[in-house]
Scaffold this motif. Structure first.
Motif, PDB file in Angstrom:
ATOM      1  N   UNK A  60       5.286  15.077   3.541  1.00  0.00           N
ATOM      2  CA  UNK A  60       5.067  14.582   4.897  1.00  0.00           C
ATOM      3  C   UNK A  60       4.691  13.102   4.853  1.00  0.00           C
ATOM      4  N   UNK A  61       5.167  12.319   5.795  1.00  0.00           N
ATOM      5  CA  UNK A  61       4.809  10.898   5.819  1.00  0.00           C
ATOM      6  C   UNK A  61       3.345  10.707   6.200  1.00  0.00           C
ATOM      7  N   UNK A  62       2.746   9.645   5.677  1.00  0.00           N
ATOM      8  CA  UNK A  62       1.364   9.325   6.005  1.00  0.00           C
ATOM      9  C   UNK A  62       1.270   8.721   7.398  1.00  0.00           C
ATOM     10  N   UNK A  63       0.200   9.032   8.111  1.00  0.00           N
ATOM     11  CA  UNK A  63      -0.002   8.350   9.385  1.00  0.00           C
ATOM     12  C   UNK A  63      -0.176   6.849   9.144  1.00  0.00           C
ATOM     13  N   UNK A  64       0.191   6.049  10.112  1.00  0.00           N
ATOM     14  CA  UNK A  64       0.174   4.593   9.956  1.00  0.00           C
ATOM     15  C   UNK A  64      -1.235   4.079   9.641  1.00  0.00           C
ATOM     16  N   UNK A  65      -2.235   4.592  10.310  1.00  0.00           N
ATOM     17  CA  UNK A  65      -3.614   4.128  10.081  1.00  0.00           C
ATOM     18  C   UNK A  65      -4.062   4.447   8.659  1.00  0.00           C
ATOM     19  N   UNK A  66      -3.747   5.634   8.177  1.00  0.00           N
ATOM     20  CA  UNK A  66      -4.120   6.016   6.812  1.00  0.00           C
ATOM     21  C   UNK A  66      -3.395   5.151   5.793  1.00  0.00           C
ATOM     22  N   UNK A  67      -2.136   4.873   6.018  1.00  0.00           N
ATOM     23  CA  UNK A  67      -1.385   4.011   5.105  1.00  0.00           C
ATOM     24  C   UNK A  67      -1.985   2.611   5.069  1.00  0.00           C
ATOM     25  N   UNK A  68      -2.407   2.111   6.226  1.00  0.00           N
ATOM     26  CA  UNK A  68      -3.045   0.793   6.284  1.00  0.00           C
ATOM     27  C   UNK A  68      -4.354   0.790   5.505  1.00  0.00           C
ATOM     28  N   UNK A  69      -5.155   1.808   5.677  1.00  0.00           N
ATOM     29  CA  UNK A  69      -6.426   1.897   4.953  1.00  0.00           C
ATOM     30  C   UNK A  69      -6.218   1.980   3.443  1.00  0.00           C
ATOM     31  N   UNK A  70      -5.239   2.734   3.019  1.00  0.00           N
ATOM     32  CA  UNK A  70      -4.946   2.842   1.584  1.00  0.00           C
ATOM     33  C   UNK A  70      -4.519   1.488   1.032  1.00  0.00           C
ATOM     34  N   UNK A  71      -3.666   0.792   1.761  1.00  0.00           N
ATOM     35  CA  UNK A  71      -3.225  -0.537   1.331  1.00  0.00           C
ATOM     36  C   UNK A  71      -4.404  -1.495   1.232  1.00  0.00           C
ATOM     37  N   UNK A  72      -5.286  -1.460   2.198  1.00  0.00           N
ATOM     38  CA  UNK A  72      -6.466  -2.328   2.166  1.00  0.00           C
ATOM     39  C   UNK A  72      -7.357  -2.010   0.968  1.00  0.00           C
ATOM     40  N   UNK A  73      -7.531  -0.738   0.686  1.00  0.00           N
ATOM     41  CA  UNK A  73      -8.354  -0.346  -0.464  1.00  0.00           C
ATOM     42  C   UNK A  73      -7.713  -0.754  -1.783  1.00  0.00           C
ATOM     43  N   UNK A  74      -6.409  -0.663  -1.863  1.00  0.00           N
ATOM     44  CA  UNK A  74      -5.714  -1.039  -3.103  1.00  0.00           C
ATOM     45  C   UNK A  74      -5.844  -2.551  -3.357  1.00  0.00           C
ATOM     46  N   UNK A  75      -5.787  -3.359  -2.311  1.00  0.00           N
ATOM     47  CA  UNK A  75      -5.875  -4.804  -2.469  1.00  0.00           C
ATOM     48  C   UNK A  75      -7.306  -5.281  -2.627  1.00  0.00           C
ATOM     49  N   UNK A  76      -8.252  -4.437  -2.340  1.00  0.00           N
ATOM     50  CA  UNK A  76      -9.668  -4.794  -2.426  1.00  0.00           C
ATOM     51  C   UNK A  76     -10.124  -4.934  -3.883  1.00  0.00           C
ATOM     52  N   UNK A  77      -9.581  -4.148  -4.781  1.00  0.00           N
ATOM     53  CA  UNK A  77     -10.042  -4.153  -6.172  1.00  0.00           C
ATOM     54  C   UNK A  77      -9.423  -5.246  -6.989  1.00  0.00           C
TER      55      UNK A  77
END
Length: 77
Positions: A60-77
């Motif tokens: 199933x595709x990720x909801x847009x908000x969840x995908x945005x949060x994951x991207x932000x967390x990945x770029x944070x480290x």
């Protein structure tokens, strides 16, 4: 007519009680090996259901908000 319905209801109840007692007796008479096999079969079936649900969830595709949060967390480290 009511008598026949009562006899049918009592007959069904008797069949269900006998079936329940038979299943309980079979379980009591099982040996340790048979119980282990039964538990293994149940665990395997549960694992198959879990894996099927998991693969379905991954497809199933990720909801847009969840995908945005994951991207932000990945770029944070």
């Amino acid at each position: 007519m009511f008598l026949y319905e009562m006899l049918i209801a009592i007959g069904i109840a008797v069949v269900l009680v006998v079936a329940a007692i038979d299943r309980l007796a079979a379980r009591v008479m099982m040996g340790l090996d048979e119980m282990a096999l039964l538990r293994l079969a149940r665990a395997a079936a549960a694992q198959r259901r879990l894996v099927a649900y998991w693969t379905h969830a991954l497809a199933a595709p990720l909801p847009a908000r969840l995908a945005t949060l994951i991207t932000q967390l990945e770029h944070r480290t």
